[in-house]
Structures are given as C-alpha cells and as structure tokens.
Design a protein around this motif. Structure first.
Motif, PDB file in Angstrom:
ATOM      1  N   LEU A 180       0.816  -1.214   0.000  1.00 24.61           N
ATOM      2  CA  LEU A 180       0.000   0.000   0.000  1.00 24.61           C
ATOM      3  C   LEU A 180       0.852   1.267   0.000  1.00 24.61           C
ATOM      4  O   LEU A 180       0.523   2.234  -0.680  1.00 24.61           O
ATOM      5  N   ALA A 181       1.919   1.270   0.781  1.00 23.72           N
ATOM      6  CA  ALA A 181       2.707   2.503   0.891  1.00 23.72           C
ATOM      7  C   ALA A 181       4.137   2.210   1.317  1.00 23.72           C
ATOM      8  O   ALA A 181       4.393   1.261   2.069  1.00 23.72           O
ATOM      9  N   LEU A 209       6.905   4.756   2.913  1.00 23.64           N
ATOM     10  CA  LEU A 209       7.010   6.130   3.387  1.00 23.64           C
ATOM     11  C   LEU A 209       8.346   6.402   4.065  1.00 23.64           C
ATOM     12  O   LEU A 209       8.913   5.529   4.726  1.00 23.64           O
ATOM     13  N   HIS A 250       6.901  12.599   7.841  1.00 24.19           N
ATOM     14  CA  HIS A 250       5.652  12.440   8.581  1.00 24.19           C
ATOM     15  C   HIS A 250       5.884  12.822  10.039  1.00 24.19           C
ATOM     16  O   HIS A 250       7.012  12.745  10.529  1.00 24.19           O
ATOM     17  N   GLN A 307      -1.631   8.552   8.716  1.00 21.72           N
ATOM     18  CA  GLN A 307      -1.288   7.327   7.991  1.00 21.72           C
ATOM     19  C   GLN A 307      -2.428   6.303   8.062  1.00 21.72           C
ATOM     20  O   GLN A 307      -2.743   5.658   7.062  1.00 21.72           O
ATOM     21  N   MET A 329      -5.050   7.350   5.732  1.00 23.47           N
ATOM     22  CA  MET A 329      -4.588   7.068   4.365  1.00 23.47           C
ATOM     23  C   MET A 329      -4.829   5.603   4.010  1.00 23.47           C
ATOM     24  O   MET A 329      -5.261   5.284   2.895  1.00 23.47           O
ATOM     25  N   LEU A 330      -4.588   4.708   4.958  1.00 20.36           N
ATOM     26  CA  LEU A 330      -4.764   3.279   4.692  1.00 20.36           C
ATOM     27  C   LEU A 330      -6.228   2.919   4.481  1.00 20.36           C
ATOM     28  O   LEU A 330      -6.550   2.039   3.672  1.00 20.36           O
ATOM     29  N   LYS A 335      -6.723   1.877  -5.734  1.00 28.19           N
ATOM     30  CA  LYS A 335      -5.831   2.998  -5.438  1.00 28.19           C
ATOM     31  C   LYS A 335      -4.378   2.569  -5.586  1.00 28.19           C
ATOM     32  O   LYS A 335      -3.990   1.491  -5.138  1.00 28.19           O
ATOM     33  N   THR A 386      -0.247   2.470  -5.158  1.00 29.46           N
ATOM     34  CA  THR A 386       0.677   2.502  -4.035  1.00 29.46           C
ATOM     35  C   THR A 386       1.198   3.928  -3.823  1.00 29.46           C
ATOM     36  O   THR A 386       1.511   4.646  -4.777  1.00 29.46           O
ATOM     37  N   ILE A 387       1.290   4.327  -2.566  1.00 27.76           N
ATOM     38  CA  ILE A 387       1.786   5.644  -2.199  1.00 27.76           C
ATOM     39  C   ILE A 387       3.239   5.518  -1.774  1.00 27.76           C
ATOM     40  O   ILE A 387       3.618   4.568  -1.087  1.00 27.76           O
ATOM     41  N   TYR A 388       4.073   6.464  -2.178  1.00 24.60           N
ATOM     42  CA  TYR A 388       5.470   6.446  -1.758  1.00 24.60           C
ATOM     43  C   TYR A 388       5.915   7.839  -1.325  1.00 24.60           C
ATOM     44  O   TYR A 388       5.366   8.833  -1.748  1.00 24.60           O
TER      45      TYR A 388
END
Length: 205
Positions: free
Chosen positions: A127-128, A130, A135, A187, A190-191, A200, A202-204
């Motif tokens: 999913l991410a 980070l 953050h 976070q 966001m999940l 959706k 993947t977020i990086y």
C-alpha cells in the motif's frame, strides 16, 4: 528548524560510520572517530539520552549507513483495521516491526502479525512506502523507511504476543491512542482509503 539539529547529527554520524568502515589511514580514522563523538554530543545536548546510551546506538552500527526498514501489516475486517496494544508505551499500532535479515518484507509481516496478534495472514498488496522524516513521528536517532502491506486473514485466532498486550479491530472514526513512533493518525486514515478504493495506487514518500 526545531529538528534541524537531529538531521545534522544523523548526517555526521552516517558520514563518520562510513569513513570508519572504509578508511585505512590512521589519521582519517582518528578524524572520523571525532566526528562520531561530535554527533553523539549533539544528541546528548538536545535529548534526555545519556552519553553511554548514545554511544551504544552509534558504535553498534557498522558498514555504510542506510535507512532502517520498518514493516507494518494492514488487515481489514468489517470496515475496521487490526491494531495491537504495545507493552512499551501502552498505546496502539499496526502489527509490525523492523525487518529481519534473511526474510523478505512479506515474510517479515506474516511473522510479525502472527507473533503480535495471533492471526495467520497472506500478503496481498503493497500500500505505501514512506520516509519517516516526511511524517510527524517523534524524533529518532536513525533514518527509517516504513512499509505498509495489506494482508488477509487465513487462520489463527486473536492472541497477544511478547511485545503486545491487546488485539482489536478499530473503526476509522474511533481510533485508540496511537503509538505515533510507529504510526500516525494521518497514515491510518490514508490506509482506509485503500479499503474504500481497492484500485488505489501505491503511495510512496
């Protein structure tokens, strides 16, 4: 600018560690040792840590300095997210921890979820990825990357582990007090976007 000192201290420590790992010249080694001492003095000046503890943190590291990797499991059930209560601070986090050498990220999260919550899972999606520095986590002596992997429960049963004292699924609107060194409310929100939109990307960072 309040945490700029920490960034400087970590950069100095990383440079000194790399120099100590690869330098052969006795005078260069002496200079890198001094740089490491300076980074430790900066940490001591701005934190409550004792110099001995700081030196242990820094001198236990060897080789080229790279970010450490923390992996967190994201398990949904009935529109709720799985969290565990940490013994160390009595607050809640997604199950997970540092990646162990010899295990892939997915193998690590399967192990962590089983140990901390009692559930057997299968990883299904990254999913991410980070950068902790981007953050609002508390200041840390090292640079961390955080990997969030969605998993599906395949068996097991709810059970606390050695490092946890509670296991529960929470609604997005009713989150418990979070262990923000491990995960933040932003976070978690966001999940939940991935629960609402499985496509959706993947977020990086």
């Amino acid at each position: 600018m309040s945490d700029k000192w920490l960034e400087w201290a970590k950069r100095i420590q990383a440079l000194s560690q790399s120099g100590l790992s690869f330098s052969k010249d006795v005078y260069d080694i002496e200079r890198y040792e001094e740089l490491r001492t300076i980074s430790a003095e900066i940490m001591q000046e701005y934190t409550d840590l004792e110099m001995m503890k700081i030196r242990e943190l820094f001198t236990n590291e060897s080789g080229y300095q790279t970010p450490k990797v923390d992996v967190r499991g994201v398990v949904f059930k009935d529109n709720k997210i799985l969290m565990v209560r940490e013994k160390v601070d009595d607050k809640w986090s997604l199950p997970g921890g540092f990646c162990d050498v010899g295990l892939s990220p997915s193998e690590n999260i399967v192990k962590e979820i089983r140990e901390e919550s009692g559930y057997d899972v299968t990883p299904v999606k990254l999913l991410a990825l980070l950068d902790m520095n981007k953050h609002p986590h508390p200041s840390q002596p090292y640079h961390y990357y955080k990997i969030f992997i969605q998993c599906e429960v395949t068996g097991g049963k709810e059970r606390s582990g050695i490092e946890t004292k509670g296991v529960h699924f929470f609604e997005e609107e009713n989150l418990p007090e979070l262990s923000i060194g491990r995960n933040t409310e932003t976070q978690i929100n966001m999940l939940f976007e991935f629960l609402r939109d499985p496509s959706k990307e993947t977020i990086y960072d």
